[in-house]
Design an enzyme around this catalytic site. Structure first.
Site, PDB file in Angstrom:
ATOM      1  CD  GLU A  54      10.683  11.953  11.966  1.00 52.93           C
ATOM      2  OE1 GLU A  54       9.693  11.322  12.341  1.00 52.93           O
ATOM      3  OE2 GLU A  54      11.527  11.499  11.175  1.00 52.93           O
ATOM      4  CD  GLU A 106      13.898   0.407   8.799  1.00 54.67           C
ATOM      5  OE1 GLU A 106      14.349   1.342   9.504  1.00 54.67           O
ATOM      6  OE2 GLU A 106      14.510  -0.648   8.594  1.00 54.67           O
ATOM      7  CE  LYS A 128      -1.679   2.624   3.215  1.00 58.54           C
ATOM      8  NZ  LYS A 128      -1.611   3.983   2.632  1.00 58.54           N
ATOM      9  N   GLY A 144       7.251   4.524   8.296  1.00 62.23           N
ATOM     10  CA  GLY A 144       6.396   5.679   8.493  1.00 62.23           C
ATOM     11  C   GLY A 144       6.605   6.272   9.868  1.00 62.23           C
ATOM     12  CB  SER A 145       4.587   8.624  11.820  1.00 65.52           C
ATOM     13  OG  SER A 145       3.386   7.937  12.103  1.00 65.52           O
ATOM     14  CB  THR A 146       7.370   6.954  16.149  1.00 65.43           C
ATOM     15  OG1 THR A 146       8.696   6.912  15.595  1.00 65.43           O
ATOM     16  CG2 THR A 146       7.361   6.240  17.484  1.00 65.43           C
ATOM     17  CB  CYS A 171      12.946   8.469   8.632  1.00 63.72           C
ATOM     18  SG  CYS A 171      13.688   7.302   7.504  1.00 63.72           S
ATOM     19  N   GLY A 199       3.537   3.238  13.737  1.00 60.14           N
ATOM     20  CA  GLY A 199       4.328   2.027  13.965  1.00 60.14           C
ATOM     21  C   GLY A 199       3.977   1.382  15.286  1.00 60.14           C
TER      22      GLY A 199
END
Lengths: 328, 492
Positions: B403, B272, B198, B250-252, B306, B255
């Site tokens: 971030e 990641e 996706k 993607g973002s934490t 990132c 995740g």
């Protein structure tokens, strides 16, 4: 133009006055300069090489590049006729288009200075001469100084000297420093003016980028008006990374001392595309202050014709060919 | 032919400067963009089972490029089923046969690289210089690299005859749409897995173009499936019971949600996530190259990286020198049309991302950090943010901790190597770090002390398919790239 006196004064003001007091202090200073990371320097030069110069920017850059050329003939077979022909071309690069700018200088061996000077009479094209036992520089200092004095006496406006690479590589920086200051003194004319001094490093023989940065500072401290990459007589001449490094050196030197020094890449720059890359480097490293024949030159013999052909293409919309520009 | 004769245009010399004339790449080189897209399932482009459609816009112009389907649970189900059917044959192929397909895909990517670079630039907003010179060469390189591993898995260090996991569900971000696709699909296929991927909802176009390339390469149907949509589609994919492996970049926060969702299942997971990398400059650094590294570290891809070097840690003794040089360099950055070959910094990917960057930089000012940007003009339409520098930043500032994912650099100082390490590691993240010094022993010492998956020495943001990439702490787990990247797709 900076003079030896001006250099010394401003160098004193910037705390650099005692740098050349001894071999040890000079070495400490040169080795204390920031290091050069090879990968990073080459990557930056390559990135600048990808700038796309088109249409009006290209037209501007071509004319600027032509006006920065030290049109050069340095052959053992040079004759009076050949030098005169070159001077004629320097005055009027494109006989079919009078709007083409003239070159900055004609660069010849000392024995041809008088010929060139006469042929360029009435123009402001400079006569540059390679003195100091060019290209190897393997002669005693008195011989080198006599070579310089000879060229200056014959009317040379600019002297291109080679440094003693042997002395430099063996770490005898002070000896190189004194040689440059002596040549600088020999550039003086009886009327008190002086020929412009360009110091050639032969960067292809200096092996490391750190050495190129040290040589740049050494020459600038000793009073060079211009720093120049190479003689054009060895396998590796001007490269974009070496030139970029020298541009950074003159930028830092002016920041520290207020004295502006010129830069001249020489040898191996043959195409308009190459020349554009160098102009982009000047533009993005030093900006407009150096984008003039006063502060940046190309040492080249075959570059001019390619620039003229590209210029004709921009003017006419069509590519011509090598027979539409003159061969000398 | 006098009528063709035109006078050379007047040299451009605005305010005495050498101004580069625009050098735009042709948007037409991106090839045909359909007005609407469905999914790519079982080797065919199919309509979504739902009626909801999303739009992808060109962030530089805000023009709608295409509509694409919001994937439903049913769509995901179909895609996973197609991947499951294809898995039997694909995993049974000899590695050397799978390699042939991967090599073919790599070559087609090279052949169509201009088209893909332009399409990526239009859809994402990143400058063509980067898609052309960085993204696309790396995309092809990853397929070539993992094609080489496909018949050598016995020698990868995971025992003899390591087995694939099955169906991999992969969710990728919008910052490097095609490169993240390559990082995920190439090792998955090389190891014999089939995939459902996706792409991000702001950048689906190159993934859909990649689906065409899979067809062009004759890849067996169902080996690669692309389902588009937003986070809901992603959640349906990662939680699908017949997916054996989930890979997410993607973002934490997302995740973390996926990790919770998958806890207790037998699915293998690699994450990641975010980063807040320290770029550490010592007083003996090669200053000119360090400045380039700082610029590349934070302004590459508009800072949408990132592993961006978003915290500059500079030794106090050279702080002024480095900052002066950095500002001088930032003054030469060219912000604008991503399709202009001379553009250094393109558009921010979306209005939402621009809002987040704006909010965080406002917080930086409010908390007392000093803000600086070069004086560059920004285009009137589109999403833009000037390259920005914050000085006087301390560890306690939000801009030093969160971030930002934009072209915003926070500058901190240190006095000793130990202090540099302490500050660099004092972050919830641990993805990357950079060290600038001419002293080799200090590089090695620092690399040992820094808690980061990647430590660059005298360079930054260098990627290579042979080198593993991944994080510590809240930057995720698992490695992509290199031999290590195979492990995520093997039953070991």
């Amino acid at each position: 133009m900076s003079t030896l006196a001006a250099n010394a004064t401003s160098a004193a003001g910037s705390g650099l006055a005692d740098v050349a007091a001894s071999e040890a202090s000079l070495r400490r200073f040169l080795h204390g300069l920031p290091g050069v990371d090879q990968v990073g320097l080459e990557a930056r030069a390559a990135t600048l090489g990808t700038r796309s110069i088109k249409t009006s920017a290209k037209a501007y850059a071509i004319d600027l590049a032509i006006s920065m050329i030290d049109l050069t003939t340095l052959e053992g077979a040079d004759t009076v006729g050949k030098v005169r022909a070159l001077c004629t071309k320097g005055r009027n690069p494109d006989p079919t288009d009078q709007s083409a700018p003239r070159v900055a200088a004609i660069c010849v061996y000392p024995d041809m200075v008088a010929t060139a000077k006469a042929a360029l009479n009435g123009t402001d094209i400079q006569v540059a001469s390679v003195a100091t036992a060019f290209p190897a520089g393997r002669a005693s200092l008195p011989v080198k100084l006599a070579d310089v004095a000879d060229a200056v006496a014959a009317g040379a406006d600019e002297i291109d000297m080679v440094i003693d690479r042997g002395a430099f590589l063996s770490g005898r920086y002070l000896s190189v420093f004194h040689e440059i200051t002596a040549v600088k003194a020999a550039c003086r004319r009886p009327d008190g003016t002086a020929a412009h001094l360009k110091v050639i490093f032969e960067t292809g023989e200096l092996q490391t980028y750190d050495n190129v940065r040290r040589a740049s500072w050494l020459a600038m401290l000793a009073g060079a008006d211009f720093i120049k990459t190479s003689t054009g007589k060895v396998a590796v001449n001007a490269t974009p990374p070496v030139t970029l490094l020298m541009l950074e050196a003159v930028r830092d030197f002016r920041q520290q001392t207020g004295v502006q020094i010129g830069v001249k890449p020489a040898g191996g720059i043959k195409t308009t595309k190459d020349a554009m890359k160098y102009l982009v480097m000047v533009n993005e490293t030093l900006g407009d202050d150096w984008l003039s024949p006063h502060w940046f030159r190309f040492g080249a013999s075959s570059l001019l014709n390619d620039l003229l052909m590209q210029r004709q293409k921009l003017t006419t919309g069509r590519y011509s060919g090598p027979d539409y520009v003159t061969v000398d | 032919m006098a009528k063709n004769t035109k006078k050379a245009e007047e040299p451009v010399r605005k305010s005495g400067l050498f101004e580069y004339a625009p050098a735009p790449e042709s948007p037409a080189a991106a090839g045909d963009i359909a007005t609407s897209y469905g999914h790519f399932i079982g080797g065919e482009f199919v309509d979504s089972s739902g009626s909801e459609a999303l739009k992808t816009v060109n962030p530089a112009t805000e023009q709608v490029l295409a509509e694409f389907a919001q994937g439903t649970e049913e769509d995901v189900d179909r895609a996973v089923a197609a991947a499951r059917r294809a898995f039997t044959d694909w995993s049974a192929l000899p590695g050397s046969e799978r390699a042939k397909y991967l090599f073919r895909i790599a070559r087609i990517i090279q052949e169509r690289s201009r088209e893909l670079a332009v399409l990526e630039s239009i859809d994402n907003g990143k400058p063509i210089r980067e898609t052309r010179d960085v993204d696309l060469p790396l995309v092809a390189a990853h397929f070539f690299y993992y094609a080489g591993w496909a018949d050598k898995l016995d020698f990868a260090g995971y025992g003899s005859n390591p087995r694939p996991l099955g169906v991999a569900g992969q969710v990728i971000p919008w910052n490097f749409p095609l490169l993240m696709l390559a990082w995920k699909i190439a090792p998955a296929l090389a190891t014999g897995n089939t995939v459902v991927l996706k792409p991000a909802e702001t950048t689906p176009l190159t993934a859909l173009r990649f689906a065409e390339i899979c067809r062009q390469a004759g890849l067996p149907k169902g080996v690669v499936n692309i389902v588009t949509g937003d986070g809901r589609t992603g959640a349906a994919l990662t939680s699908h019971p017949d997916v054996n492996k989930v890979a997410f970049t993607g973002s934490t926060p997302v995740g973390r949600a996926i990790a919770k969702q998958l806890a207790g299942t037998r699915k293998k997971l690699s994450l990641e996530l975010g980063g807040k990398a320290a770029n550490i400059v010592f007083d003996d650094a090669p200053i000119d190259q360090a400045v380039e590294g700082i610029v590349n570290g934070i302004f590459f891809n508009q800072g949408h990286v990132c592993c961006a070097g978003s915290r500059l840690l500079v030794q106090e003794s050279v702080q002024d020198e480095v900052l002066d040089a950095l500002k001088r360099r930032m003054d030469t950055l060219r912000v604008g049309d991503p399709l202009d070959k001379n553009t250094d910094i393109g558009a921010i990917n979306s209005a939402a991302q621009l809002a987040r960057i704006t909010e965080l930089t406002a917080a930086g000012e409010a908390e007392g950090a000093e803000r600086w940007s070069p004086s560059c003009d920004l285009p009137g339409t589109g999403f833009w943010f000037k390259p920005t520098l914050f000085t006087g930043v301390s560890q306690a500032h939000r801009i030093a901790r969160e971030e930002i994912f934009g072209p915003v650099l926070s500058v901190l100082t240190f006095r000793t190597p130990a202090e540099a390490v302490e500050k660099a590691n004092n972050t919830p993240y641990g993805l990357s770090a950079g060290v600038w010094t001419e002293k080799g022993s200090r590089i090695l010492w620092m690399a040992n002390q820094l808690k980061a998956g990647v430590v660059w020495a005298n360079t930054f943001n260098k990627f290579d398919p042979t080198s593993p990439f991944g994080g510590y702490k809240e930057s995720g787990y698992g490695r992509e790239g290199g031999r290590h990247g195979l492990e995520a797709y093997l039953d070991v």
